[in-house]
Scaffold this active site. Structure first.
Site, mmCIF file in Angstrom:
data_model
loop_
_atom_site.group_PDB
_atom_site.id
_atom_site.type_symbol
_atom_site.label_atom_id
_atom_site.label_comp_id
_atom_site.label_asym_id
_atom_site.label_seq_id
_atom_site.Cartn_x
_atom_site.Cartn_y
_atom_site.Cartn_z
ATOM 1 N N GLY A 59 0.830 -1.207 0.000
ATOM 2 C CA GLY A 59 0.000 0.000 0.000
ATOM 3 C C GLY A 59 0.853 1.240 0.000
ATOM 4 O O GLY A 59 2.081 1.164 -0.089
ATOM 5 N N GLU A 70 4.287 -2.576 -6.050
ATOM 6 C CA GLU A 70 5.117 -3.213 -5.018
ATOM 7 C C GLU A 70 5.241 -4.718 -5.187
ATOM 8 O O GLU A 70 6.216 -5.315 -4.740
ATOM 9 C CB GLU A 70 4.553 -2.890 -3.621
ATOM 10 C CG GLU A 70 4.659 -1.414 -3.285
ATOM 11 C CD GLU A 70 4.140 -1.080 -1.892
ATOM 12 O OE1 GLU A 70 3.573 -1.961 -1.224
ATOM 13 O OE2 GLU A 70 4.313 0.080 -1.479
ATOM 14 N N PRO A 111 -3.949 5.700 13.095
ATOM 15 C CA PRO A 111 -3.027 5.041 14.024
ATOM 16 C C PRO A 111 -2.925 5.725 15.378
ATOM 17 O O PRO A 111 -2.510 5.105 16.346
ATOM 18 C CB PRO A 111 -1.673 5.106 13.311
ATOM 19 C CG PRO A 111 -1.940 5.590 11.933
ATOM 20 C CD PRO A 111 -3.262 6.277 11.944
ATOM 21 N N GLU A 151 11.247 -7.791 -1.100
ATOM 22 C CA GLU A 151 10.757 -9.158 -1.208
ATOM 23 C C GLU A 151 9.241 -9.119 -1.163
ATOM 24 O O GLU A 151 8.660 -8.233 -0.531
ATOM 25 C CB GLU A 151 11.218 -9.965 0.017
ATOM 26 C CG GLU A 151 12.184 -11.107 -0.253
ATOM 27 C CD GLU A 151 12.475 -11.863 1.036
ATOM 28 O OE1 GLU A 151 11.956 -12.973 1.181
ATOM 29 O OE2 GLU A 151 13.203 -11.330 1.895
#
Ligand SMILES: [Zn+2]
Length: 165
Positions: A68, A88, A104, A132
């Site tokens: 994201g 990504e 958050p 990765e």
């Protein structure tokens, strides 16, 4: 922190506007609203697990998280979610639903839009901010998953046995 007015370059200071203290210009009408920035985080079920990416940028380099990122100017949030996943992970996905919008706290001025998306094509390979990318089943989730809300959403997903939280 804003140092001067982006419109007239005069000084800014805290002023009571609309019932709150806001940073505003001392000579023109400019108000620094400082609204939270929306970011996307997408859950992609695959092979009985979820797709996570390993970060190669700060913060939390080398930790894993949901793919994201920030929404571009004038971009639709769902399109942003799908674009970020493609950049990504190399995966083409279709957003199925929104799972929640959460902030958050702790002074972090973003709102995370969590999406559930379905894999539709492409080949998994790390791009952009990822070193990765791989699928993790519940039992082999890495210890270093960053971002509290990502961890919470991943846990909820697996607690529901792969149903959307
Ligand atoms: Zn000004």
């Amino acid at each position: 922190m804003l140092k001067c007015c982006p419109l007239c370059a005069n000084s800014v200071r805290l002023l009571a506007i609309g019932g709150r203290d806001r940073i505003a210009c001392t000579s023109c009408e400019f108000v620094h609203w400082d609204n939270p920035k929306p970011v996307t985080a997408t859950l992609i079920p695959m092979d009985g697990g979820l797709v996570l990416v390993r970060r190669n940028v700060e913060p939390f380099v080398d930790d894993w998280c949901l793919p994201g990122g920030f929404i571009e100017a004038r971009e639709c949030p769902e399109e942003a979610a799908m674009r970020e996943v493609l950049e990504e992970t190399g995966l083409e996905v279709q957003v199925k639903s929104i799972l929640g919008a959460h902030s958050p706290g702790r002074g972090i001025n973003v709102i995370i839009l969590f999406y559930l998306a379905e894999f539709v094509g492409g080949t998994m390979k790390p791009g952009d901010d990822a070193s990765e990318v791989r699928v993790f089943k519940e039992r082999d989730l890495p210890k270093n998953v960053c971002f509290d809300l990502h961890r919470k959403m991943i846990r909820k997903y697996f607690e529901g046995n792969g149903r959307a939280p």
